[in-house]
Design an enzyme around this catalytic site. Structure first.
Site, PDB file in Angstrom:
ATOM      1  N   SER A  45      22.127-123.674  10.057  1.00 60.60           N
ATOM      2  CA  SER A  45      22.577-124.631   8.937  1.00 60.60           C
ATOM      3  C   SER A  45      23.954-124.590   8.288  1.00 60.60           C
ATOM      4  O   SER A  45      23.713-123.309   8.016  1.00 60.60           O
ATOM      5  CB  SER A  45      21.480-125.769   8.406  1.00 60.60           C
ATOM      6  OG  SER A  45      22.037-126.174   7.379  1.00 60.60           O
ATOM      7  N   TYR A  81      13.435-125.291   2.284  1.00 63.05           N
ATOM      8  CA  TYR A  81      14.129-125.248   4.151  1.00 63.05           C
ATOM      9  C   TYR A  81      16.091-124.469   3.905  1.00 63.05           C
ATOM     10  O   TYR A  81      16.487-123.804   4.769  1.00 63.05           O
ATOM     11  CB  TYR A  81      14.713-126.582   4.256  1.00 63.05           C
ATOM     12  CG  TYR A  81      16.105-126.995   5.109  1.00 63.05           C
ATOM     13  CD1 TYR A  81      14.814-127.317   6.684  1.00 63.05           C
ATOM     14  CD2 TYR A  81      17.536-127.260   4.897  1.00 63.05           C
ATOM     15  CE1 TYR A  81      16.144-127.368   7.640  1.00 63.05           C
ATOM     16  CE2 TYR A  81      18.086-127.207   6.554  1.00 63.05           C
ATOM     17  CZ  TYR A  81      17.493-127.196   7.906  1.00 63.05           C
ATOM     18  OH  TYR A  81      18.232-127.597   8.521  1.00 63.05           O
TER      19      TYR A  81
END
Length: 240
Positions: free
Chosen positions: A135, A148
């Site tokens: 990400s 996350y």
């Protein structure tokens, strides 16, 4: 890498970015084996003609289910795409430990264990590829989803080291860093989101061109800011 004729194992391939990857890779002439955990999405993917291995990769049993589902077949490319986020914001509510554990399992432990289990077959292919989907938040975290961010940053670090280990082996290691993409996981988030079809297109272009990183969409801007000033990039992202 030329994708036509390649056999690809794609985790999380029944929804979101993964489903778009599966469709576009099939259009390139690749054979897809995808994983999923929701019966309705598995059935929908099978209706589209995809082979699906049912596996919940947010725990150790999922890795074993994938290996068993492969039944010893060789693959050319492993794409670790499956991911999730956990609500972990003390400004909102106390975090749920079980959700944190599942997030780390799915985002970090499962990719590492799948790579370890499938390394012999990848080495035997001569030309192979591992794609780890991290990400933009692996570069600089935001304040609202620290678990996350941490899991994706850890996978980024692992990917960098893995690439160094596999240099000269014929196994190419690609890290894909998407921005915020329009998926079920981001449905509650406001603001601009990249279409999953475009995200998949950019990742596949990086696979074909042999890049080490696919900085997708606005992540290219974040990478540029980070290269000039890591502190500035972190300061910007932590506002979110």
């Amino acid at each position: 890498m030329r994708l036509q004729g390649k056999t690809i194992l794609l985790t999380g391939g029944t929804d979101g970015i993964g489903l778009r990857l599966a469709r576009q890779l099939r259009d390139k002439g690749a054979s897809l084996i995808v994983t999923g955990r929701t019966p309705e999405r598995i059935a929908a993917a099978q209706t589209e003609g995809f082979e699906v291995i049912a596996a919940d990769l947010a725990g150790p049993g999922g890795v074993e289910a994938v290996v068993a589902g492969l039944a010893g077949r060789s693959i050319d490319i492993l794409i670790n795409n499956a991911g999730m986020g956990a609500e972990h914001d003390f400004r909102v509510a106390p975090p749920v430990a079980e959700d944190d554990e599942r997030t780390f399992w799915l985002n970090l432990h499962a990719p590492i264990r799948l790579i370890a289990r499938l390394m012999p077959t990848l080495r035997a292919r001569g030309e192979a590829m591992i794609v780890n989907v991290t990400s933009g938040l692996a570069i600089a975290p935001n304040a609202g989803s620290p678990v996350y961010c941490a899991s994706k940053a850890a996978l980024r670090s692992y990917t960098l080291a893995l690439r160094a280990q596999l240099k000269g082996t014929g196994i190419h290691v690609l890290e894909a860093l998407p921005p915020v993409v329009e998926t079920q996981m981001t449905a509650s988030r406001a603001g601009s989101k990249l279409a999953p079809e475009e995200c998949a297109r950019q990742i596949i272009a990086a696979m074909e061109s042999g890049k080490d990183e696919a900085n997708v969409g606005m992540v290219r801007v974040l990478r540029a800011v980070y290269s000039l000033s890591p502190a500035l990039a972190r300061s910007i992202m932590l506002r979110f």
